[in-house]
Enzyme design. Structure first.
Site: not given
Ligand code: GDP
Length: 425
Positions: A12-13, A39-41, A333
């Site tokens: 979830d990074e 999941g990737h958002t 950040l």
């Molecule tokens: P993944 O599995 O590594 O792709 O990560 P996820 O999608 O599960 O979780 C990352 C969360 O951080 C999601 O809700 C994204 O929309 C959100 N996100 C990604 N980059 C940023 C950012 O720079 N700032 C903020 N506020 N949210 C972010």
């Protein structure tokens, strides 16, 4: 040229966003491990998406998306995701599925649920999507490859062997009805037919694409600390999320992998069980959780609230090292803009009072306490800023500090969830 986007921590990074961004300059995006369990958002001009099995290149029509042999392919979950794209008017993506990829069978999901129920409090926090039973069967050689779905006699023979074991467990361990062989053969052959146009020898495709000078992006799921060999075993996943494994799970030469982007958040978050030294609790946790990500820190697959904590230098340095990262991408950040001072976990204190900075194995890790240092906050909203130079001085100092910890450069900093919220340093 092959590059990889992988997680430095617990997952979830923000890898999905980074992959979506890098996909713009890629020809091929490949998933090499895991399944529909995380999941990737992704937030772009089509809307907000939660991708589980589909590679994050699906929003770019010129990108070929590949599901490699290392993936746990849940065919129905894949169909659901494709449908969700169609419903939100995303043009049909180019998608190839490896003929050697194994199929996550309906009974893998059942076994995952039954086992978590049986373990009760001792469970490992599975997402109950069948991943552990799937990989167990794969390595016990009773898994089913996609190519087997097109040979009825072979499939029946292989399934018959697998189901003997399954049915004994169902009856005597879980007290559930047995699986009918003929019904399972029929179901799986029907599923096979539905995906047939996408199935091919993807390893050969990737090797040829690499030789032709195409840019190939490997997309990892979860992060270093969930690796079954190097992570917080047994609170790990069942396939390797490391860039090194990316070559194996995709089917390309390890010598082709030139760039490894390890993604990390400006704080920590984890979903699922296991030791998490820099975790915070109470109101401070609630505030960070609600401000984190794009809609708070809640699992993209399960909706479970994620545990949150301060940036963990010990875990991240280890995560970056094991990934062999050539650079770190820092996300979220913007989330820290509300803090006067930003706590950072710089070392661990072990049960016997030693201060350590090397990430220990699980039995020691379980008893570690965080050693926290604070850095000055920047007390402002940095979303919408377009140039790195325009960030507040304390914010840039925070990035400098994290870069030193990581030991590799940070070139990309994400200051919001949308595709365009990215600063180049
Ligand atoms: P993944 O599995 O590594 O792709 O990560 P996820 O999608 O599960 O979780 C990352 C969360 O951080 C999601 O809700 C994204 O929309 C959100 N996100 C990604 N980059 C940023 C950012 O720079 N700032 C903020 N506020 N949210 C972010």
């Amino acid at each position: 040229m092959v590059q990889a986007v992988v997680g430095a921590n617990w997952g979830d990074e923000g890898k999905g966003k980074v992959t979506d961004l890098l996909a713009e300059q890629s020809d091929v995006v490949v998933r090499f491990q895991g399944g529909a369990n995380a999941g990737h958002t992704i937030i772009n001009s089509y809307g907000r998406f939660s991708l589980h099995l589909l590679p994050s290149g699906v929003f770019h029509q010129n990108v070929v998306n590949v599901i490699g042999p290392g993936v746990a392919l849940n065919i129905e979950a894949l169909e659901k995701e494709l449908k969700a794209l169609e419903e939100q008017k995303v043009p049909r993506p180019q998608l190839l599925i490896s003929d050697r990829c194994q199929v996550l069978m309906p009974y893998h999901v059942d076994f995952d649920k039954f086992e978590e129920e049986r373990l009760g409090k001792q469970s490992f926090g599975s997402t109950k999507s069948g991943i552990a039973p799937f990989y167990s069967d794969k390595f016990a050689k009773i898994g089913i490859q996609v190519c087997e779905l097109y040979d009825e006699d072979f499939l029946r023979e292989r399934l018959a062997i697998a189901l003997v074991k399954k049915n004994v467990l169902l009856e005597h361990l879980y007290h559930k009805p047995p699986i009918d062989l003929e019904e399972m053969v029929r179901t799986m052959m029907e599923m096979g037919e539905r995906i047939r146009p996408m199935v091919c020898d993807t390893s050969r495709y990737l090797q040829e694409a690499d030789r032709a000078g195409k840019t190939i992006l490997l997309e990892g799921q979860l992060g270093t600390l969930r690796d079954p060999d190097h992570g917080i075993y047994p609170y790990t996943t069942s396939s390797s999320p490391l860039a090194g494994y990316g070559c194996v799970g995709a089917g390309i030469a390890p010598t082709s992998l030139k760039k490894i982007f390890a993604v990390t958040k400006a704080y920590s978050s984890a979903v699922g069980a296991g030791p998490f030294v820099s975790e915070i609790f109470g109101d401070a946790a609630k505030e960070l959780r609600d401000r984190g990500g794009d809609r708070g820190e809640y699992g993209a697959t399960t909706g479970r609230p994620r545990s949150v904590g301060w940036f963990d230098c010990v875990a991240t340095r280890y995560g970056v090292m094991l990934q062999g990262a050539t650079e770190v991408v820092l996300t979220n950040l913007d989330v820290l803009g509300y803090l006067d001072e930003i706590p950072v976990c710089v070392a661990y204190e072990t049960e016997d009072g030693q201060e350590i900075t090397d990430f220990p194995a699980t039995p020691v890790l379980m008893h570690c306490k965080p050693v926290v240092k604070t850095l000055p906050g920047w007390k402002s909203d940095i979303r919408g800023i377009k140039n790195y130079a325009d960030l507040p001085a304390n914010c840039k100092a925070y990035v400098d500090f994290l870069e030193k910890v990581a030991g590799v450069p940070i070139h990309m900093v994400s200051n919001g969830p949308r595709r365009e919220d990215i600063l180049y340093r």
